[in-house]
Design a protein around this motif. Structure first.
Motif, PDB file in Angstrom:
ATOM      1  N   SER A 122       0.839  -1.207   0.000  1.00  0.00           N
ATOM      2  CA  SER A 122       0.000   0.000   0.000  1.00  0.00           C
ATOM      3  C   SER A 122       0.873   1.256   0.000  1.00  0.00           C
ATOM      4  O   SER A 122       0.579   2.220  -0.710  1.00  0.00           O
ATOM      5  CB  SER A 122      -0.994  -0.003   1.159  1.00  0.00           C
ATOM      6  N   ARG A 125       2.314   1.561  -3.505  1.00  0.00           N
ATOM      7  CA  ARG A 125       1.331   2.108  -4.450  1.00  0.00           C
ATOM      8  C   ARG A 125       1.271   3.633  -4.347  1.00  0.00           C
ATOM      9  O   ARG A 125       1.300   4.335  -5.353  1.00  0.00           O
ATOM     10  CB  ARG A 125      -0.054   1.515  -4.161  1.00  0.00           C
ATOM     11  N   CYS A 154       2.259  -4.069  -8.402  1.00  0.00           N
ATOM     12  CA  CYS A 154       1.843  -3.717  -7.046  1.00  0.00           C
ATOM     13  C   CYS A 154       0.369  -4.057  -6.843  1.00  0.00           C
ATOM     14  O   CYS A 154      -0.008  -4.679  -5.837  1.00  0.00           O
ATOM     15  CB  CYS A 154       2.101  -2.235  -6.806  1.00  0.00           C
ATOM     16  N   TYR A 155      -0.464  -3.656  -7.804  1.00  0.00           N
ATOM     17  CA  TYR A 155      -1.891  -3.976  -7.692  1.00  0.00           C
ATOM     18  C   TYR A 155      -2.135  -5.489  -7.751  1.00  0.00           C
ATOM     19  O   TYR A 155      -3.055  -5.986  -7.107  1.00  0.00           O
ATOM     20  CB  TYR A 155      -2.693  -3.247  -8.768  1.00  0.00           C
ATOM     21  N   ASP A 160      -5.904  -6.572  -6.581  1.00  0.00           N
ATOM     22  CA  ASP A 160      -6.844  -5.602  -7.157  1.00  0.00           C
ATOM     23  C   ASP A 160      -6.746  -5.728  -8.678  1.00  0.00           C
ATOM     24  O   ASP A 160      -6.012  -5.004  -9.332  1.00  0.00           O
ATOM     25  CB  ASP A 160      -6.472  -4.191  -6.689  1.00  0.00           C
ATOM     26  N   ASN A 163      -7.491  -2.575 -11.161  1.00  0.00           N
ATOM     27  CA  ASN A 163      -6.392  -1.609 -11.297  1.00  0.00           C
ATOM     28  C   ASN A 163      -5.156  -2.251 -11.925  1.00  0.00           C
ATOM     29  O   ASN A 163      -4.432  -1.597 -12.673  1.00  0.00           O
ATOM     30  CB  ASN A 163      -6.057  -0.976  -9.952  1.00  0.00           C
ATOM     31  N   GLU A 164      -4.920  -3.508 -11.613  1.00  0.00           N
ATOM     32  CA  GLU A 164      -3.796  -4.204 -12.259  1.00  0.00           C
ATOM     33  C   GLU A 164      -3.970  -4.165 -13.777  1.00  0.00           C
ATOM     34  O   GLU A 164      -3.044  -3.790 -14.507  1.00  0.00           O
ATOM     35  CB  GLU A 164      -3.710  -5.649 -11.788  1.00  0.00           C
TER      36      GLU A 164
END
Length: 193
Positions: A122, A125, A154-155, A160, A163-164
């Motif tokens: 987090s 990100r 990261c996503y 997620d 968003n990925e």
């Protein structure tokens, strides 16, 4: 010469030349110290080929020779985190660069990568998005592609997928634009996307 060898796929010869130069440096067989660019390249080549013992020495030496050089500190921080799991030291180095070069997207991308390596997704990100927002409006450049790649990863780690997928798509689009300016880099990032 080593860069040319490395970029043209002559990895063994590039590594041999880098290691030869490293041995000369470590054994005091030369009076002239190379420029920071040599050390940055040596890190990439030695990391790629798994020469950890020499990599550690190069990182230590370049930090001693070029204190305050932001590019050296970014590279050293990433190498320390990725190859030696020295997360707190890496974060200290790169956080300082982010403070002194607050408008530098590369610094934020490096810091985000180190945070990802340490498992703090987090925070990574947030830092990566800060770096992304520092890019110029028409950001079809290798750092933008690298930022999009890191954000997608990261996503993924954050599970997620919406968003990925968004960031993989951004990487694909930016890599196609990058192909116009730098075909090899563009194709590289397009292959990743």
């Amino acid at each position: 010469y080593c860069l040319w060898l490395y970029r043209t796929g002559n990895y063994e010869t590039a590594v041999r030349n880098v290691l030869k130069r490293c041995r000369m440096l470590f054994n005091g067989e030369t009076d002239t110290k190379p420029a920071p660019a040599f050390y940055l390249l040596a890190c990439d080549i030695l990391a790629e080929t798994g020469e950890k013992e020499h990599l550690k020495k190069i990182v230590r030496e370049m930090l001693g020779l070029f204190p305050g050089d932001w590019q050296v500190e970014l590279k050293a921080g990433v190498m320390l985190a990725v190859h030696f799991q020295e997360y707190s030291r890496a974060q200290r180095l790169i956080r300082a660069v982010c403070r002194s070069h607050a408008g530098n997207a590369d610094a934020h991308f490096a810091y985000g990568r180190v945070l990802m390596e340490s498992g703090d997704f987090s925070a990574a990100r947030d830092v990566l998005l800060r770096g992304w927002n520092l890019l110029p409006r028409d950001h079809f450049c290798a750092p933008a592609c690298d930022g999009a790649r890191l954000l997608a990863k990261c996503y993924r780690e954050m599970r997620d997928s919406a968003n990925e997928n968004k960031w993989w798509q951004t990487l694909l689009e930016d890599s196609q634009q990058l192909q116009v300016q730098r075909p090899a880099s563009g194709f590289y990032y397009r292959g990743i996307a």
